[in-house]
Design a protein around this motif. Structure first.
Motif, PDB file in Angstrom:
ATOM      1  N   ALA A   1       0.834  -1.210   0.000  1.00 16.37           N
ATOM      2  CA  ALA A   1       0.000   0.000   0.000  1.00 16.37           C
ATOM      3  C   ALA A   1       0.862   1.251   0.000  1.00 16.37           C
ATOM      4  N   ALA A   2       1.948   1.231   0.791  1.00 18.73           N
ATOM      5  CA  ALA A   2       2.845   2.390   0.851  1.00 18.73           C
ATOM      6  C   ALA A   2       3.540   2.621  -0.489  1.00 18.73           C
ATOM      7  N   SER A   3       3.929   1.522  -1.153  1.00 16.66           N
ATOM      8  CA  SER A   3       4.645   1.670  -2.426  1.00 16.66           C
ATOM      9  C   SER A   3       3.728   2.190  -3.533  1.00 16.66           C
ATOM     10  N   ILE A   4       2.439   1.876  -3.451  1.00 19.55           N
ATOM     11  CA  ILE A   4       1.498   2.288  -4.497  1.00 19.55           C
ATOM     12  C   ILE A   4       0.892   3.658  -4.213  1.00 19.55           C
ATOM     13  N   PHE A   5       0.499   3.888  -2.950  1.00 15.72           N
ATOM     14  CA  PHE A   5      -0.277   5.086  -2.621  1.00 15.72           C
ATOM     15  C   PHE A   5       0.491   6.115  -1.784  1.00 15.72           C
ATOM     16  N   GLY A   6       1.701   5.781  -1.323  1.00 18.91           N
ATOM     17  CA  GLY A   6       2.448   6.702  -0.474  1.00 18.91           C
ATOM     18  C   GLY A   6       2.407   6.281   0.983  1.00 18.91           C
ATOM     19  N   ASP A   7       3.320   6.849   1.780  1.00 22.19           N
ATOM     20  CA  ASP A   7       3.467   6.436   3.173  1.00 22.19           C
ATOM     21  C   ASP A   7       2.200   6.628   4.003  1.00 22.19           C
ATOM     22  N   GLU A   8       1.421   7.680   3.706  1.00 21.15           N
ATOM     23  CA  GLU A   8       0.211   7.936   4.500  1.00 21.15           C
ATOM     24  C   GLU A   8      -0.808   6.811   4.340  1.00 21.15           C
ATOM     25  N   ALA A   9      -0.672   6.017   3.279  1.00 21.45           N
ATOM     26  CA  ALA A   9      -1.609   4.914   3.045  1.00 21.45           C
ATOM     27  C   ALA A   9      -1.478   3.836   4.108  1.00 21.45           C
ATOM     28  N   VAL A  10      -0.331   3.766   4.783  1.00 20.10           N
ATOM     29  CA  VAL A  10      -0.157   2.777   5.858  1.00 20.10           C
ATOM     30  C   VAL A  10      -1.152   3.048   6.976  1.00 20.10           C
ATOM     31  N   PHE A  11      -1.366   4.330   7.289  1.00 19.78           N
ATOM     32  CA  PHE A  11      -2.354   4.687   8.313  1.00 19.78           C
ATOM     33  C   PHE A  11      -3.747   4.271   7.881  1.00 19.78           C
ATOM     34  N   TYR A  12      -4.112   4.580   6.643  1.00 20.86           N
ATOM     35  CA  TYR A  12      -5.428   4.185   6.139  1.00 20.86           C
ATOM     36  C   TYR A  12      -5.577   2.661   6.140  1.00 20.86           C
ATOM     37  N   ALA A  13      -4.520   1.971   5.723  1.00 24.52           N
ATOM     38  CA  ALA A  13      -4.558   0.508   5.694  1.00 24.52           C
ATOM     39  C   ALA A  13      -4.700  -0.070   7.102  1.00 24.52           C
ATOM     40  N   SER A  14      -4.050   0.563   8.076  1.00 28.24           N
ATOM     41  CA  SER A  14      -4.128   0.049   9.452  1.00 28.24           C
ATOM     42  C   SER A  14      -5.543   0.160  10.007  1.00 28.24           C
ATOM     43  N   LEU A  15      -6.282   1.207   9.610  1.00 27.88           N
ATOM     44  CA  LEU A  15      -7.670   1.350  10.066  1.00 27.88           C
ATOM     45  C   LEU A  15      -8.570   0.334   9.366  1.00 27.88           C
ATOM     46  N   LEU A  16      -8.355   0.144   8.071  1.00 24.95           N
ATOM     47  CA  LEU A  16      -9.112  -0.889   7.358  1.00 24.95           C
ATOM     48  C   LEU A  16      -8.829  -2.270   7.927  1.00 24.95           C
ATOM     49  N   ASN A  17      -7.625  -2.446   8.483  1.00 22.45           N
ATOM     50  CA  ASN A  17      -7.207  -3.751   8.986  1.00 22.45           C
ATOM     51  C   ASN A  17      -7.729  -4.056  10.391  1.00 22.45           C
ATOM     52  N   VAL A  18      -8.324  -3.074  11.067  1.00 15.51           N
ATOM     53  CA  VAL A  18      -8.887  -3.325  12.401  1.00 15.51           C
ATOM     54  C   VAL A  18      -9.920  -4.443  12.329  1.00 15.51           C
ATOM     55  N   ALA A  19     -10.815  -4.364  11.353  1.00 15.37           N
ATOM     56  CA  ALA A  19     -11.849  -5.394  11.193  1.00 15.37           C
ATOM     57  C   ALA A  19     -11.229  -6.738  10.838  1.00 15.37           C
ATOM     58  N   ASN A  20     -10.167  -6.715  10.039  1.00 11.76           N
ATOM     59  CA  ASN A  20      -9.457  -7.953   9.686  1.00 11.76           C
ATOM     60  C   ASN A  20      -8.911  -8.627  10.929  1.00 11.76           C
ATOM     61  N   THR A  21      -8.244  -7.859  11.774  1.00 10.91           N
ATOM     62  CA  THR A  21      -7.619  -8.410  12.981  1.00 10.91           C
ATOM     63  C   THR A  21      -8.655  -9.036  13.905  1.00 10.91           C
ATOM     64  N   LEU A  22      -9.775  -8.347  14.092  1.00  7.12           N
ATOM     65  CA  LEU A  22     -10.827  -8.900  14.945  1.00  7.12           C
ATOM     66  C   LEU A  22     -11.451 -10.138  14.319  1.00  7.12           C
ATOM     67  N   SER A  23     -11.701 -10.081  13.017  1.00  9.38           N
ATOM     68  CA  SER A  23     -12.376 -11.182  12.333  1.00  9.38           C
ATOM     69  C   SER A  23     -11.543 -12.459  12.304  1.00  9.38           C
ATOM     70  N   VAL A  24     -10.215 -12.300  12.157  1.00  8.06           N
ATOM     71  CA  VAL A  24      -9.384 -13.494  12.040  1.00  8.06           C
ATOM     72  C   VAL A  24      -9.367 -14.292  13.331  1.00  8.06           C
ATOM     73  N   PHE A  25      -9.554 -13.612  14.482  1.00 10.75           N
ATOM     74  CA  PHE A  25      -9.567 -14.313  15.755  1.00 10.75           C
ATOM     75  C   PHE A  25     -10.962 -14.803  16.142  1.00 10.75           C
ATOM     76  N   VAL A  26     -11.949 -14.418  15.372  1.00  2.06           N
ATOM     77  CA  VAL A  26     -13.313 -14.897  15.621  1.00  2.06           C
ATOM     78  C   VAL A  26     -13.710 -15.862  14.506  1.00  2.06           C
ATOM     79  N   CYS A  27     -13.989 -15.329  13.322  1.00  8.24           N
ATOM     80  CA  CYS A  27     -14.400 -16.165  12.187  1.00  8.24           C
ATOM     81  C   CYS A  27     -13.273 -17.091  11.744  1.00  8.24           C
TER      82      CYS A  27
END
Length: 305
Positions: free
Chosen positions: A115-141
């Motif tokens: 994400a950083a290589s394609i969209f720039g360093d600030e995209a890591v922050f955006y990706a980390s917020l999108l990944n909150v649901a991923n982190t929770l889901s992987v430990f449940v579903c």
């Protein structure tokens, strides 16, 4: 497009270095586990926090839409991925393994640097917020998928997941953006950035080293593994992209989200199989093949933008 292909080739070469390092005994199981813990618990959180300390400050108005888009993504993925294996996997006992591979991508190890290589360093922050649901889901579903028919009564959600280093780093980043702390001293930001920069080469070296010790019999999968790879890397992310575009999700969010969905199979899958005593062969095959194929499919995904 050319820049993305170049970035993926560079990352593939670092994976190759990890592969050779394992072969020449410069890396090994114990070292890989320690380096993996370092990346997950220290360098990746530093990468997330330092992503909001760069020259381009993230937009605070995107925080809530990012979180909502992340949770909506995994609701859609759960519905699709829990049912899709029924169409092409005959053995009901392993359908959960396929559902896991379809639903969860390797966002932490590969998604952030891509994400950083394609969209720039600030995209890591955006990706980390999108990944909150991923982190929770992987430990449940995710765990329920791995356990399969035996899931009932064997798994309870561990609330400590909410305080894992990656999510804590996301919380800190949110606070920095919310309060507009865009002038953090270099004495703080530079050490975080330097440590965070270990994440990309460290994670790629681990992937390469892990590939080097995979049994040759596990290298080639069945037709169902190749079909799963096609769904995971192309069909599902493209489908979600056009669905979100149709319902009016912000284009920046949608593009980053699509790249994250198109990551190779999450490494958590193999770890869960080992922990819950499930045969990891299918998961290893899926992880290996999707990691290799992603060098081609990730640049292809950028063509739909």
């Amino acid at each position: 497009m050319d820049n993305v292909v170049s970035q993926m080739l560079v990352m593939l070469l670092v994976v190759l270095v990890g592969f050779l390092a394992q072969k020449f005994k410069l890396m090994g199981d114990a070292f890989d586990r320690q380096l993996s813990n370092l990346v997950i618990n220290l360098t990746c959180p530093c990468l997330i926090v330092s992503s909001v300390m760069g020259d381009v400050f993230p937009k605070r108005e995107l925080i809530l839409p990012l979180l909502l888009a992340g949770f909506l993504t995994y609701i859609v993925l759960f519905v699709v991925c829990s049912q899709l294996p029924r169409l092409y996997v005959k053995d009901a006992s392993v359908r959960g393994i396929y559902s896991f591979m379809l639903m969860f991508g390797n966002v932490g190890f590969i998604g952030y640097p891509v994400a950083a290589s394609i969209f720039g360093d600030e995209a890591v922050f955006y990706a980390s917020l999108l990944n909150v649901a991923n982190t929770l889901s992987v430990f449940v579903c995710g765990v329920v998928f791995i356990l399969g028919p035996d899931a009932v009564g064997r798994h309870r959600f561990n609330w400590r997941v909410l305080y894992c280093p990656g999510l804590v780093a996301s919380y800190i980043s949110i606070l920095i953006v919310l309060f507009g702390l865009d002038s953090i001293p270099k004495e703080i930001s530079e050490p975080l950035r330097l440590v965070g920069n270990i994440t990309v080469p460290g994670s790629l070296l681990i992937i390469g080293s892990s590939m080097a010790v995979i049994d040759r019999r596990h290298m080639l999968g069945s037709p169902s593994i190749y079909l799963t790879s096609a769904f995971r890397l192309l069909a599902i992310p493209v489908g979600v992209y056009f669905l979100f575009r149709m319902i009016g999700i912000d284009e920046t969010i949608n593009r980053i989200n699509t790249i994250l969905i198109g990551m190779p199979v999450a490494s958590f899958g193999t770890m869960f199989c080992l922990k819950y005593q499930r045969d990891e062969t299918l998961m290893v095959q899926g992880t290996l093949l999707t990691t290799i194929f992603s060098v081609v499919t990730i640049p292809l995904l950028t063509l739909i933008f």
